[in-house]
Design a protein around this motif. Structure first.
Motif, PDB file in Angstrom:
ATOM      1  N   GLU A 197       0.846  -1.190   0.000  1.00  0.00           N
ATOM      2  CA  GLU A 197       0.000   0.000   0.000  1.00  0.00           C
ATOM      3  C   GLU A 197       0.883   1.242   0.000  1.00  0.00           C
ATOM      4  N   ILE A 198       0.520   2.207  -0.832  1.00  0.00           N
ATOM      5  CA  ILE A 198       1.247   3.469  -0.915  1.00  0.00           C
ATOM      6  C   ILE A 198       0.412   4.523  -0.202  1.00  0.00           C
ATOM      7  N   LYS A 199       0.868   4.911   0.988  1.00  0.00           N
ATOM      8  CA  LYS A 199       0.117   5.865   1.804  1.00  0.00           C
ATOM      9  C   LYS A 199       0.812   7.217   1.900  1.00  0.00           C
ATOM     10  N   LYS A 200       2.015   7.303   1.314  1.00  0.00           N
ATOM     11  CA  LYS A 200       2.781   8.546   1.314  1.00  0.00           C
ATOM     12  C   LYS A 200       3.136   8.895  -0.127  1.00  0.00           C
ATOM     13  N   PRO A 201       3.552  10.119  -0.391  1.00  0.00           N
ATOM     14  CA  PRO A 201       3.927  10.482  -1.766  1.00  0.00           C
ATOM     15  C   PRO A 201       5.039   9.611  -2.332  1.00  0.00           C
ATOM     16  N   GLN A 202       5.912   9.104  -1.457  1.00  0.00           N
ATOM     17  CA  GLN A 202       6.995   8.235  -1.909  1.00  0.00           C
ATOM     18  C   GLN A 202       7.281   7.181  -0.844  1.00  0.00           C
ATOM     19  N   GLN A 203       7.363   5.928  -1.258  1.00  0.00           N
ATOM     20  CA  GLN A 203       7.687   4.837  -0.346  1.00  0.00           C
ATOM     21  C   GLN A 203       8.631   3.856  -1.019  1.00  0.00           C
ATOM     22  N   VAL A 204       9.494   3.240  -0.198  1.00  0.00           N
ATOM     23  CA  VAL A 204      10.457   2.265  -0.691  1.00  0.00           C
ATOM     24  C   VAL A 204      10.191   0.921  -0.017  1.00  0.00           C
ATOM     25  N   PHE A 205      10.138  -0.131  -0.814  1.00  0.00           N
ATOM     26  CA  PHE A 205       9.904  -1.482  -0.316  1.00  0.00           C
ATOM     27  C   PHE A 205      11.093  -2.356  -0.701  1.00  0.00           C
ATOM     28  N   SER A 206      11.535  -3.190   0.239  1.00  0.00           N
ATOM     29  CA  SER A 206      12.691  -4.054   0.003  1.00  0.00           C
ATOM     30  C   SER A 206      12.265  -5.511  -0.076  1.00  0.00           C
ATOM     31  N   PHE A 207      12.930  -6.254  -0.953  1.00  0.00           N
ATOM     32  CA  PHE A 207      12.662  -7.676  -1.137  1.00  0.00           C
ATOM     33  C   PHE A 207      14.005  -8.408  -1.116  1.00  0.00           C
ATOM     34  N   SER A 208      14.277  -9.143  -0.051  1.00  0.00           N
ATOM     35  CA  SER A 208      15.561  -9.835   0.053  1.00  0.00           C
ATOM     36  C   SER A 208      15.493 -11.180  -0.654  1.00  0.00           C
ATOM     37  N   LEU A 209      16.575 -11.496  -1.348  1.00  0.00           N
ATOM     38  CA  LEU A 209      16.668 -12.735  -2.125  1.00  0.00           C
ATOM     39  C   LEU A 209      17.967 -13.460  -1.762  1.00  0.00           C
ATOM     40  N   PRO A 210      17.988 -14.209  -0.666  1.00  0.00           N
ATOM     41  CA  PRO A 210      19.193 -14.990  -0.365  1.00  0.00           C
ATOM     42  C   PRO A 210      19.427 -16.103  -1.375  1.00  0.00           C
ATOM     43  N   VAL A 211      18.364 -16.505  -2.080  1.00  0.00           N
ATOM     44  CA  VAL A 211      18.481 -17.407  -3.228  1.00  0.00           C
ATOM     45  C   VAL A 211      17.712 -16.773  -4.377  1.00  0.00           C
ATOM     46  N   SER A 212      18.145 -17.054  -5.603  1.00  0.00           N
ATOM     47  CA  SER A 212      17.523 -16.419  -6.762  1.00  0.00           C
ATOM     48  C   SER A 212      17.605 -17.346  -7.970  1.00  0.00           C
ATOM     49  N   PRO A 213      16.850 -17.054  -9.041  1.00  0.00           N
ATOM     50  CA  PRO A 213      16.911 -17.882 -10.254  1.00  0.00           C
ATOM     51  C   PRO A 213      18.304 -17.869 -10.886  1.00  0.00           C
ATOM     52  N   LEU A 214      18.616 -18.928 -11.613  1.00  0.00           N
ATOM     53  CA  LEU A 214      19.929 -19.048 -12.242  1.00  0.00           C
ATOM     54  C   LEU A 214      20.128 -18.045 -13.371  1.00  0.00           C
ATOM     55  N   THR A 215      19.037 -17.540 -13.936  1.00  0.00           N
ATOM     56  CA  THR A 215      19.169 -16.573 -15.035  1.00  0.00           C
ATOM     57  C   THR A 215      18.540 -15.231 -14.650  1.00  0.00           C
ATOM     58  N   ASN A 216      17.219 -15.140 -14.770  1.00  0.00           N
ATOM     59  CA  ASN A 216      16.532 -13.875 -14.513  1.00  0.00           C
ATOM     60  C   ASN A 216      15.352 -14.066 -13.565  1.00  0.00           C
ATOM     61  N   LEU A 217      15.070 -13.021 -12.819  1.00  0.00           N
ATOM     62  CA  LEU A 217      13.860 -12.942 -12.015  1.00  0.00           C
ATOM     63  C   LEU A 217      12.923 -11.959 -12.695  1.00  0.00           C
ATOM     64  N   VAL A 218      11.682 -12.360 -12.903  1.00  0.00           N
ATOM     65  CA  VAL A 218      10.680 -11.436 -13.426  1.00  0.00           C
ATOM     66  C   VAL A 218       9.875 -10.887 -12.256  1.00  0.00           C
ATOM     67  N   VAL A 219       9.795  -9.573 -12.170  1.00  0.00           N
ATOM     68  CA  VAL A 219       9.002  -8.913 -11.134  1.00  0.00           C
ATOM     69  C   VAL A 219       7.751  -8.350 -11.796  1.00  0.00           C
ATOM     70  N   GLU A 220       6.609  -8.794 -11.308  1.00  0.00           N
ATOM     71  CA  GLU A 220       5.325  -8.321 -11.824  1.00  0.00           C
ATOM     72  C   GLU A 220       4.706  -7.356 -10.819  1.00  0.00           C
TER      73      GLU A 220
END
Length: 246
Positions: A49-72
């Motif tokens: 939810e965006i409740k301020k004019p600007q917000q930052v959200f973090s997503f930690s990935l200690p493991v990830s795909p071997l090629t690319n991650l698609v973010v939708e």
């Protein structure tokens, strides 16, 4: 409203994603990160939810795909917004990761590897290279009376053998799968039937490995049901997770 898709090169390495959203008014989005080459391989999925004019959200990935991650990024509420997505190094993996006992380190590695393939691999027995830490991926979990039970997983406290239900595990993100497997193994590792104790030790390892808090809380929602005792346990679990000092 049309979803926005971002392809992030990951090369199987740990990373931190930062999503910077600027919106004129209140906005709400669904955010999902997945491996486009493998079905049922989601690394995170949540609503923001965006409740301020600007917000930052973090997503930690200690493991990830071997090629690319698609973010939708799927808009739910709101029309006027700007989005910037950045990949950064994951600052730390764990203060304790390499001081875990050998037996525990072996299970952690196996649990993570299994969790990355559990969404698309056939049913059967999965162990590590030394035939240790058996995990059975099955269509059904059967109780002692021969009846199927609708639970994500079960463990034999004496042997450490874990059974997971395929369709439920398919629906879960990789971090939630890891969290559940750690919970089950803690019953065996500490030889305890105490659910709160298994919760605590599983969450400690999960968070030390760098997995996100949000998915840890979601994991508890998958294994708790509606009763006063379970609600108290869920509340304590959420408190432990939110109070964790990184």
């Amino acid at each position: 409203m049309k979803s926005l898709l971002y392809k992030i090169p990951t090369s199987g390495k740990p990373a931190m994603l930062e999503l910077n959203v600027m919106a004129k008014d209140y906005a709400k989005f669904g955010v999902r990160g997945y491996d486009p080459t493998k079905p049922f391989t989601v690394y995170f999925s949540r609503e923001i939810e965006i409740k301020k004019p600007q917000q930052v959200f973090s997503f930690s990935l200690p493991v990830s795909p071997l090629t690319n991650l698609v973010v939708e990024l799927k808009p739910i509420i709101g029309e006027q917004y700007q989005v910037r997505l950045q990949k950064k190094p994951l600052k730390k993996l764990s203060r304790k990761r390499f001081s875990f006992p050998k037996k525990l380190n072996g299970f952690i590695k196996h649990a993570i590897e299994f969790s990355t393939i559990a969404g698309f691999t056939p049913t059967g027995l999965y162990t590590n290279d030394q035939d240790q830490y058996p995990i059975y991926l099955q269509e059904q979990i059967i109780d002692a009376k021969g009846y199927p039970v609708d639970t994500p997983s079960r463990v034999n406290i004496e042997t450490g053998e874990i059974i997971v239900k395929r369709d439920i595990f398919q629906s879960l993100s990789i971090p939630i799968r890891v969290n559940i497997l750690l919970h089950e193994y803690m019953h065996h590792y500490h030889q305890t039937f105490d659910e709160a104790k298994a919760d605590y030790h599983a969450q400690e390892i999960y968070l030390e490995l760098g997995f996100p808090k949000y998915e840890a809380i979601l994991a508890q929602g998958k294994i708790f049901w509606d009763s006063p005792e379970m609600i108290r346990r869920l509340q304590q679990t959420q408190k432990n997770i939110l109070n964790y000092q990184e």
